[in-house]
Motif scaffolding. Structure first.
Motif: not given
Length: 242
Positions: A71, A75, A78
């Motif tokens: 990832h 990402r 978040r």
């Protein structure tokens, strides 16, 4: 107990230099873990691997039960992974409040009154509310460190990574910062804290790991780890047979 983070055989090398060598450990939800090791041991590289600014050559990283190995850093942010930096990196031309708002809007995805409310709450928690309208570039070292905490917390993290946040502070400043970190931990945020100020770690964490040349060489209860002859030799420079 539910694990929020798991590293399984994570490795990364730059040529012949290994910054992570088969690193494996887990972090329970709500736990505070301390990380010790000499300079150049790979501690900050480990944080870079967790946050996604550095990709592993092999191994697997899980966060909240999901494989995040490939990832992006955005990402992961978040998803709830936030960090402070060893050298504070505020936007010096912006105010303390504006720095907090960047994190609240870009990392936490908030806007308007919701973002402002979060920032004010966090600034009060980190004892910077009275400095909200001051330029970040003019803060003392302690308050720059507090702003690092503020920006990380405004990302609404489930996992907070602290990189030598007590370094360079006076004893009184260190005690003040420790109290703030204890309050953050008590709120349920999971913490991994890299630190050379050992007494600061010992005041907060439930477990320690020691890293040398990118490899985990010890893990366990803090007092037992600090009493280990191997740890004293590698980290403190005390010969094992001294």
């Amino acid at each position: 107990m539910t694990q929020i983070l798991k590293l399984d055989g994570v490795s990364r090398a730059f040529g012949a230099v290994k910054v992570a060598d088969e690193l494996s450990y887990g972090l329970a939800e709500g736990e505070a873990l301390g990380v010790l090791g000499p300079n150049g041991a790979g501690k900050t590289s480990m944080f870079n691997l967790i946050t996604g600014t550095l990709q592993p050559g092999s191994g697997r990283i899980e966060f909240a039960g999901e494989d995040i190995t490939r990832h992006s850093a955005a990402r992961r942010s978040r998803a709830g992974i936030a960090r402070s930096f060893q050298v504070p990196q505020p936007f010096t031309h912006m105010t303390v409040f504006e720095n907090a708002m960047v994190a609240a809007t870009q990392s936490a995805g908030l806007s308007g009154h919701a973002a402002e409310r979060l920032c004010l709450e966090v600034l009060e928690r980190t004892h910077l509310l009275d400095k909200a309208n001051l330029p970040a570039g003019g803060l003392t070292l302690l308050n720059r460190k507090r702003l690092e905490l503020t920006r990380a917390l405004c990302a609404k993290p489930r996992l907070l990574l602290l990189d030598e946040i007590a370094g360079g502070l006076t004893e009184a400043e260190c005690r003040s910062l420790i109290q703030t970190i204890k309050e953050i931990h008590a709120s349920g945020v999971s913490i991994i804290w890299i630190e050379h100020v050992v007494h600061a770690l010992m005041a907060v964490v439930e477990r320690l790991i020691v890293i040398d040349f990118g490899r985990k060489i010890a893990e366990g209860e803090p007092k037992a780890i600090m009493a280990s002859p191997e740890v004293q030799e590698i980290y403190l420079g005390i010969a094992a047979d001294a």
